[in-house]
Motif scaffolding. Structure first.
Motif, short mmCIF file in Angstrom:
data_model
loop_
_atom_site.label_atom_id
_atom_site.label_comp_id
_atom_site.label_asym_id
_atom_site.label_seq_id
_atom_site.Cartn_x
_atom_site.Cartn_y
_atom_site.Cartn_z
N MET A 1 5.78 -61.87 61.91
CA MET A 1 6.81 -61.87 60.91
C MET A 1 7.81 -60.79 61.27
O MET A 1 7.44 -59.70 61.65
CB MET A 1 6.16 -61.59 59.55
N GLU A 2 9.08 -61.16 61.16
CA GLU A 2 10.14 -60.20 61.40
C GLU A 2 11.29 -60.51 60.46
O GLU A 2 11.67 -61.66 60.30
CB GLU A 2 10.60 -60.28 62.86
N GLN A 3 11.79 -59.46 59.81
CA GLN A 3 12.90 -59.63 58.87
C GLN A 3 13.94 -58.56 59.16
O GLN A 3 13.60 -57.42 59.50
CB GLN A 3 12.41 -59.51 57.43
N PHE A 4 15.20 -58.92 59.01
CA PHE A 4 16.28 -57.98 59.24
C PHE A 4 16.88 -57.56 57.91
O PHE A 4 17.03 -58.37 57.00
CB PHE A 4 17.35 -58.61 60.14
N PHE A 5 17.19 -56.27 57.80
CA PHE A 5 17.78 -55.70 56.59
C PHE A 5 18.81 -54.66 57.05
O PHE A 5 18.44 -53.61 57.57
CB PHE A 5 16.69 -55.06 55.72
N ASN A 6 20.08 -55.00 56.86
CA ASN A 6 21.16 -54.16 57.37
C ASN A 6 20.93 -53.91 58.86
O ASN A 6 20.72 -54.86 59.59
CB ASN A 6 21.31 -52.88 56.54
N GLN A 7 20.90 -52.65 59.30
CA GLN A 7 20.69 -52.39 60.73
C GLN A 7 19.21 -52.16 61.05
O GLN A 7 18.89 -51.66 62.12
CB GLN A 7 21.54 -51.21 61.21
N THR A 11 8.80 -55.47 60.57
CA THR A 11 7.87 -56.36 61.27
C THR A 11 6.43 -55.98 60.97
O THR A 11 6.14 -54.84 60.62
CB THR A 11 8.11 -56.30 62.80
N ASP A 12 5.54 -56.95 61.13
CA ASP A 12 4.11 -56.69 61.02
C ASP A 12 3.43 -56.76 62.39
O ASP A 12 2.22 -56.81 62.50
CB ASP A 12 3.44 -57.65 60.03
N ASP A 13 4.23 -56.71 63.44
CA ASP A 13 3.73 -56.74 64.82
C ASP A 13 3.14 -55.37 65.16
O ASP A 13 3.88 -54.40 65.38
CB ASP A 13 4.87 -57.10 65.76
N LYS A 14 1.83 -55.29 65.22
CA LYS A 14 1.17 -54.00 65.48
C LYS A 14 1.50 -53.43 66.85
O LYS A 14 1.44 -52.21 67.04
CB LYS A 14 -0.35 -54.14 65.36
N GLY A 51 6.07 -52.15 59.78
CA GLY A 51 6.90 -51.06 60.25
C GLY A 51 8.37 -51.38 60.06
O GLY A 51 8.76 -52.55 60.14
N ILE A 52 9.16 -50.35 59.82
CA ILE A 52 10.61 -50.49 59.75
C ILE A 52 11.19 -49.74 60.93
O ILE A 52 10.83 -48.59 61.19
CB ILE A 52 11.18 -49.92 58.44
N PHE A 53 12.12 -50.39 61.63
CA PHE A 53 12.72 -49.83 62.84
C PHE A 53 14.23 -49.85 62.72
O PHE A 53 14.81 -50.84 62.25
CB PHE A 53 12.27 -50.63 64.06
N ASP A 54 14.86 -48.76 63.17
CA ASP A 54 16.33 -48.72 63.15
C ASP A 54 16.88 -49.51 64.34
O ASP A 54 16.11 -50.04 65.16
CB ASP A 54 16.85 -47.28 63.10
N ASP A 55 18.19 -49.59 64.45
CA ASP A 55 18.79 -50.40 65.50
C ASP A 55 18.58 -49.84 66.90
O ASP A 55 18.79 -50.53 67.89
CB ASP A 55 20.29 -50.65 65.22
N VAL A 94 8.50 -53.21 50.06
CA VAL A 94 7.57 -53.65 49.01
C VAL A 94 7.85 -55.10 48.64
O VAL A 94 6.92 -55.89 48.48
CB VAL A 94 7.65 -52.72 47.79
N GLU A 95 9.11 -55.47 48.53
CA GLU A 95 9.45 -56.86 48.21
C GLU A 95 8.92 -57.82 49.26
O GLU A 95 8.35 -58.86 48.95
CB GLU A 95 10.97 -57.02 48.07
N LEU A 96 9.07 -57.46 50.51
CA LEU A 96 8.57 -58.29 51.61
C LEU A 96 7.06 -58.45 51.51
O LEU A 96 6.53 -59.55 51.65
CB LEU A 96 8.96 -57.67 52.95
N ILE A 97 6.37 -57.38 51.23
CA ILE A 97 4.90 -57.41 51.17
C ILE A 97 4.43 -58.26 49.99
O ILE A 97 3.57 -59.13 50.16
CB ILE A 97 4.33 -55.99 51.11
N VAL A 98 4.95 -58.03 48.78
CA VAL A 98 4.45 -58.77 47.62
C VAL A 98 4.81 -60.25 47.68
O VAL A 98 4.15 -61.07 47.05
CB VAL A 98 4.89 -58.16 46.27
#
Length: 136
Positions: A1-7, A11-14, A51-55, A94-98
């Motif tokens: 799973m991968e989602q983009f939010f602004n920059q 992801t849930d890729d360990k 995890g959340i990653f910047d650009d 949190v929104e993505l997880i729930v």
């Protein structure tokens, strides 16, 4: 799973999780300041992680889910790098997880000393202290 939010990318890729960064973030928290790095490693291995990653590809956020994938999950270790707070990253995480297919039909539990309002917006109800629960 991968989602983009602004920059940012969530992801849930360990394989993308930066354990050193996660440990540093957790060591700055009130709940895991003294958690040994080996314990952090084992918790990542044995959990569903986000995890959340910047650009630039730097990890700036983290959350962990413990679940039986049948009845309930425990949401824990939600942390955002202080330099990236105030941008809606915690809310997005949190929104993505729930709403994740693996968890949205399960009861959820968590503990917090100071973020009740954040979690209430996603259906969690306080027990009056630090524990919160979300029904199916």
């Amino acid at each position: 799973m991968e989602q983009f939010f602004n920059q940012y990318t969530i992801t849930d890729d360990k394989t993308k999780m930066d354990e050193k960064t996660i440990a540093n973030l957790l060591h700055q928290s009130y709940w895991a300041a003294n958690r040994p790095d080996e314990t952090i490693h084992q918790s990542i291995v044995n959990s569903t992680c986000f995890g959340i990653f910047d650009d630039a590809g730097n990890q700036v956020g983290f959350a962990r889910i413990i679940s039986d994938f049948a009845t309930m999950y425990w949401l824990c270790d939600v942390v955002i790098d202080e330099r990236h707070r105030g941008k809606g990253l915690g809310k997005q995480l949190v929104e993505l997880i729930v709403n994740d297919e693996r968890f949205r039909k399960l009861s959820g539990k968590l503990a917090t000393n100071d973020a009740h309002k954040l979690y209430e917006a996603y259906g969690f109800v306080s027990d009056g202290a630090k524990y919160m629960q979300k029904s199916k």
